[in-house]
Design an enzyme around this catalytic site. Structure first.
Site, PDB file in Angstrom:
ATOM      1  CD1 TRP A  35      -3.020   1.421   0.834  1.00  0.00           C
ATOM      2  CD2 TRP A  35      -1.452   2.433   2.062  1.00  0.00           C
ATOM      3  NE1 TRP A  35      -3.494   2.671   1.166  1.00  0.00           N
ATOM      4  CE2 TRP A  35      -2.540   3.316   1.925  1.00  0.00           C
ATOM      5  CE3 TRP A  35      -0.354   2.853   2.799  1.00  0.00           C
ATOM      6  CZ2 TRP A  35      -2.569   4.573   2.497  1.00  0.00           C
ATOM      7  CZ3 TRP A  35      -0.365   4.119   3.365  1.00  0.00           C
ATOM      8  CH2 TRP A  35      -1.455   4.959   3.214  1.00  0.00           C
ATOM      9  CG  HIS A  36       3.357   2.335   3.284  1.00  0.00           C
ATOM     10  ND1 HIS A  36       2.698   1.340   3.965  1.00  0.00           N
ATOM     11  CD2 HIS A  36       3.342   3.418   4.102  1.00  0.00           C
ATOM     12  CE1 HIS A  36       2.317   1.785   5.143  1.00  0.00           C
ATOM     13  NE2 HIS A  36       2.692   3.035   5.253  1.00  0.00           N
ATOM     14  N   GLY A  37       3.739   1.831  -1.411  1.00  0.00           N
ATOM     15  CA  GLY A  37       4.384   2.239  -2.646  1.00  0.00           C
ATOM     16  C   GLY A  37       4.755   1.071  -3.529  1.00  0.00           C
TER      17      GLY A  37
END
Length: 481
Positions: A325-327
């Site tokens: 989700w963060h990248g």
């Protein structure tokens, strides 16, 4: 528009005046003003992305309306899957298209095949990871009949686009925030003062702590081959406070701004670096995302029930998804993997609920100090992978930490630069420690300081913000996620 910009410095008072002095007699006018202000706020970066958030809003509003009249389970599932497909499809295309394409090409090269597929020059819309999850919570809760679907399109649009938390959270649940748009909001002086106090603390976290730490974290990470192990440890520590001050500072400003308009947002950080194990850390870090994954992914998968295999599988899934989700980078996935490995022993030995409450004493025991230091060390080690450019960089950084000069002092040229920032970190942590039982660190000042001393303290914070303010606006880290 950045919270730490001059643009926001005039935008917020203007919206506040219009909201309380011109639209305060009519709830519809207030909600409509919030929608207009939110779209101006979001469109300040790139007006074209307004079509994305408007499209997502319309789709989920119509699906919610349809779910209110549809009783057949198979039809309800189709509607839910449509919402998930639209929201995650938009997120996947803008955030992960090139990542999957590059890895697809690399996989074919590994087997001796060459593919010629051009990547796309895709600009990631600010906040898309946040507002897609927020609207998904609405359709999922409506599908589960935990929430009555709204017929008020303006209120729903205001909920999706609410400017204080639009681009970096907290990720609000529809069950908490949406009903607040139905009720008349009265100006409460005490709440407004509390909001301003929280905004001030958030700006201090961002502009004094995070931005200062960023200077040295970037310098050390970007030139990690040139530094000794002790200096690399400092770089990782500086990054840990950069990301904490930056992200929790944003949340404080968002929550404080919401209080100015009569809204209550959920707490997003609860002094995570005072945690005594990784499970406690994840109950205190990015709470809105952690609980979102818990409720909409971990529990539906079976949570902590079932066989040991299922428990371990579910923990790996939730942490790997959280990392992704963060990248779109393997470093984030590895960061999630590390946290899963930290967490699993606690779960297997039923130790993950050992530290639910904060440390009660202002003077922690030796054992509590050791637990805090070990937990912080594990977190900092994982942050190296989060911050590194790629996996190779992270591994070489970690190997270099444990060279022969790990316990030697950093060179004087580094030490003389970082002393003021280290002093600020000591001051910051002391304030956070003594304020850890409140929603934010300086919330309790009225009970521990008289008015003259409080104003001296506020003046000191403002002075430090002005003194350490960067000449160029510095975006918040989580804007890239």
């Amino acid at each position: 528009m950045l919270f730490n910009s001059l643009d926001f410095a005039w935008f917020l008072p203007l919206v506040f005046i219009l909201y309380w002095f011109f639209a305060n007699k009519n709830l519809k006018y207030q909600n409509f003003l919030i929608v207009v202000a939110s779209y101006v706020f979001y469109g300040w970066w790139d007006w074209r992305f307004l079509f994305l958030i408007a499209f997502s809003t319309i789709v989920d509003y119509l699906i919610g309306r349809k779910l209110s009249t549809e009783g057949r389970l198979n039809k309800r599932k189709v509607l839910l899957y449509l919402s998930i497909l639209v929201n995650l499809g938009l997120l996947g295309f803008f955030k992960y298209y090139n990542f999957f394409l590059d890895n697809f090409i690399t996989a074919f090269k590994f087997f001796g095949k060459s593919l010629s597929i051009n990547s796309l020059n895709i600009i990631l819309p600010v906040g898309i990871s946040f507002y897609t999850f927020q609207t998904l919570s609405y359709t999922i809760d409506v599908y589960k009949r935990k929430l009555t679907p709204t017929h008020n399109f303006i209120a729903f649009t205001a909920f999706v686009s609410f400017f204080p938390q639009l681009v970096a959270g907290p990720i609000e649940r529809a069950t908490n925030l949406l009903p607040q748009f139905y009720k008349k909001r009265e100006f409460v002086y005490e709440k407004a003062v509390e909001g301003l106090r929280q905004i001030l603390w958030g700006l201090f976290k961002k502009m004094v702590i995070a931005d200062n730490c960023a200077v040295y974290a970037n310098m050390i990470f970007n030139n990690s081959d040139d530094y000794s192990g002790s200096t690399l440890v400092l770089g990782a520590v500086f990054f840990s406070f950069q990301i904490y001050g930056d992200f929790s500072g944003y949340s404080d400003i968002a929550i404080g701004t919401s209080k100015l308009f009569g809204f209550r947002l959920i707490k997003n950080f609860s002094f995570p670096y005072f945690s005594r194990d990784i499970a406690e850390f994840w109950r205190r870090w990015h709470i809105s995302l952690s609980t979102w994954f818990r409720d909409y992914l971990y529990i539906p998968l079976g949570g902590s029930k079932g066989s040991i295999y299922n428990k371990i599988r579910n923990v790996f899934i939730i942490f790997l998804v959280s990392g992704f989700w963060h990248g779109a980078n393997w470093t984030f996935i590895f960061w999630g993997l590390l946290n899963a490995l930290y967490f699993i022993p606690l779960m297997l030995f039923n130790k993950n609920r050992n530290h639910v409450e904060s440390i009660s004493s202002n003077v922690p025991s030796i054992l509590e100090c050791i637990k805090i230091l070990i937990t912080y060390g594990l977190v900092v080690f994982a942050w190296v992978f989060f911050r590194a450019e790629n996996i190779q960089h992270a591994i070489s950084y970690c190997i270099a930490i444990f060279d022969y000069n790990l316990f030697s002092l950093p060179p004087y040229s580094i030490r003389k630069l970082i002393y003021p920032t280290l002093f600020l970190l000591v001051l910051f942590n002391a304030i956070e420690w003594f304020g850890r039982k409140k929603d934010f660190a300086i919330a309790q000042l009225e009970t521990v300081m008289g008015r003259p001393l409080r104003w001296v303290f506020y003046a000191m914070l403002i002075f430090l913000i002005g003194m350490y303010m960067q000449t160029e606006e510095t975006p918040f880290i989580y804007f890239q996620f």
